[in-house]
Scaffold this motif. Structure first.
Motif, mmCIF file in Angstrom:
data_model
loop_
_atom_site.group_PDB
_atom_site.id
_atom_site.type_symbol
_atom_site.label_atom_id
_atom_site.label_comp_id
_atom_site.label_asym_id
_atom_site.label_seq_id
_atom_site.Cartn_x
_atom_site.Cartn_y
_atom_site.Cartn_z
ATOM 1 N N SER A 12 -35.535 -27.802 43.926
ATOM 2 C CA SER A 12 -35.007 -28.439 45.125
ATOM 3 C C SER A 12 -35.665 -29.798 45.342
ATOM 4 C CB SER A 12 -35.198 -27.543 46.343
ATOM 5 O OG SER A 12 -36.573 -27.341 46.591
ATOM 6 N N SER A 13 -36.920 -29.942 44.923
ATOM 7 C CA SER A 13 -37.597 -31.239 45.028
ATOM 8 C C SER A 13 -36.893 -32.267 44.151
ATOM 9 C CB SER A 13 -39.061 -31.101 44.619
ATOM 10 O OG SER A 13 -39.678 -32.356 44.586
ATOM 11 N N SER A 14 -36.499 -31.873 42.947
ATOM 12 C CA SER A 14 -35.773 -32.784 42.057
ATOM 13 C C SER A 14 -34.435 -33.167 42.663
ATOM 14 C CB SER A 14 -35.554 -32.133 40.689
ATOM 15 O OG SER A 14 -36.781 -31.913 40.055
ATOM 16 N N SER A 15 -33.777 -32.202 43.297
ATOM 17 C CA SER A 15 -32.488 -32.477 43.926
ATOM 18 C C SER A 15 -32.645 -33.469 45.069
ATOM 19 C CB SER A 15 -31.885 -31.173 44.437
ATOM 20 O OG SER A 15 -30.690 -31.428 45.114
ATOM 21 N N ILE A 16 -33.696 -33.283 45.869
ATOM 22 C CA ILE A 16 -33.946 -34.207 46.980
ATOM 23 C C ILE A 16 -34.253 -35.590 46.440
ATOM 24 C CG2 ILE A 16 -35.575 -34.757 48.825
ATOM 25 C CD1 ILE A 16 -35.746 -31.706 49.332
ATOM 26 N N LYS A 17 -35.092 -35.661 45.408
ATOM 27 C CA LYS A 17 -35.421 -36.956 44.812
ATOM 28 C C LYS A 17 -34.175 -37.605 44.235
ATOM 29 C CE LYS A 17 -40.237 -36.036 43.683
ATOM 30 N NZ LYS A 17 -41.200 -35.821 42.612
ATOM 31 N N GLY A 18 -33.297 -36.802 43.621
ATOM 32 C CA GLY A 18 -32.053 -37.336 43.071
ATOM 33 C C GLY A 18 -31.165 -37.914 44.154
ATOM 34 N N ASN A 19 -31.061 -37.202 45.274
ATOM 35 C CA ASN A 19 -30.244 -37.702 46.390
ATOM 36 C C ASN A 19 -30.827 -38.978 46.955
ATOM 37 O OD1 ASN A 19 -28.371 -35.641 46.214
ATOM 38 N ND2 ASN A 19 -29.406 -34.344 47.702
ATOM 39 N N LYS A 20 -32.164 -39.019 47.092
ATOM 40 C CA LYS A 20 -32.800 -40.222 47.612
ATOM 41 C C LYS A 20 -32.583 -41.389 46.649
ATOM 42 C CE LYS A 20 -36.278 -38.167 50.546
ATOM 43 N NZ LYS A 20 -37.703 -38.041 50.862
ATOM 44 N N TYR A 21 -32.626 -41.099 45.348
ATOM 45 C CA TYR A 21 -32.390 -42.147 44.347
ATOM 46 C C TYR A 21 -31.003 -42.748 44.537
ATOM 47 C CZ TYR A 21 -31.123 -44.313 39.954
ATOM 48 O OH TYR A 21 -30.671 -45.195 39.011
#
Length: 101
Positions: A43-52
């Motif tokens: 989920s951290s990767s998903s959040i980082k992806g969305n922020k990117y």
């Protein structure tokens, strides 16, 4: 890279202690810890992806606005130069006309 695609992470470790009398409780704790770390990293990767993608979209909008402003700036700069030349020529014409009278 596809938007919204979550990455998966798997955590593994080696227990340096050699013991055959490991309880089932220890194994269950390790299993839960692995699942918890895996889920939080995913989920951290998903959040980082969305922020990117949010940052990329904001950058693109800012870049487009900067290009529009640069175009307007260049147009206004050209107009300023034209007006300065026009003022200079009108001042010269005024001096000539004053000499005639």
């Amino acid at each position: 890279m596809k938007r919204g695609k979550a990455k998966k992470a798997y955590v593994a470790w080696v227990d340096n202690e050699v013991s055959s009398s490991r309880s089932s409780d220890d194994e269950e704790e390790n299993l839960c810890l692995t699942a918890s770390v895996s889920c939080s990293v995913s989920s951290s990767s998903s959040i980082k992806g969305n922020k990117y993608y949010q940052l990329l979209e904001a950058f693109n909008e800012t870049h487009e606005e900067a290009n529009r402003l640069a175009h307007s700036h260049n147009w206004l700069k050209g107009l300023k130069n034209w007006l300065e030349n026009r003022i200079k020529s009108l001042e010269e014409e005024l001096v000539k006309n004053k000499r005639r009278f």
